[in-house]
Design a protein around this motif. Structure first.
Motif: not given
Length: 171
Positions: A1-4, A6-9, A17-18
């Motif tokens: 998984m890319s940072k982008l 991950l950021k979207k998720e 949740q975070l």
């Protein structure tokens, strides 16, 4: 998984949740726990000493007068240390420690060509970092002083590092 990705998720998650995800990561991985502990209570000196000791331990690996130190592990320690963003001066300090400790160790134990090449590569990377941060002149003076000291390292190793150093061109 890319940072982008991950950021979207992460953006889709609700606050609780975070928080739970961060706490789970903290509990699950030693590296994550160490990172968060440093983030919350940054003790750069303690972190620097920890990684210096890890480098020292790696250089202590030897058998019958031959070093068994693995340059890949030494570079890994440097990279891990840099991931904490301790500041360029501390990054240079750790790399300089690697070079000076290698010189001290090499006096008593044989280094392979791979290990010597790796030490030279660390030296070059250290100089590049110093040059980017406008402290290359000061570092070069210190480094030349160490390489001119006949009590540290064999003449061959010091000359090898000096030759690598002569190829460095500050910007």
């Amino acid at each position: 998984m890319s940072k982008l990705q991950l950021k979207k998720e992460i953006q889709k998650l609700e606050r609780h949740q975070l928080e739970q995800m961060v706490l789970d990561a903290y509990a699950a991985r030693k590296e994550t726990k160490e990172y968060f502990e440093f983030f919350l209570n940054p003790d750069v000196e303690k972190l620097t000493e920890k990684y210096k000791m890890a480098v020292t331990k790696e250089f202590a690996r030897g058998k019958r007068g031959h070093s068994k130190a693995r340059i890949s592990i030494i570079k890994k320690h440097i990279k891990e240390f840099e991931s904490f963003h301790p500041g360029f001066d501390k990054e240079i300090e750790l790399q300089f420690y690697v070079i000076t400790y290698a010189l001290l160790t090499e006096t008593n134990i044989y280094f392979s060509d791979t290990l010597m090449n790796g030490i030279a590569a660390i030296m070059e990377r250290m100089l590049e970092t110093a040059d980017r941060n406008l402290v290359a002149d000061k570092l070069l003076t210190r480094l030349i002083s160490v390489l001119d000291d006949e009590t540290s390292g064999t003449r061959y190793f010091r000359r090898y590092l000096r030759d690598s150093l002569s190829q460095f061109r500050p910007s």
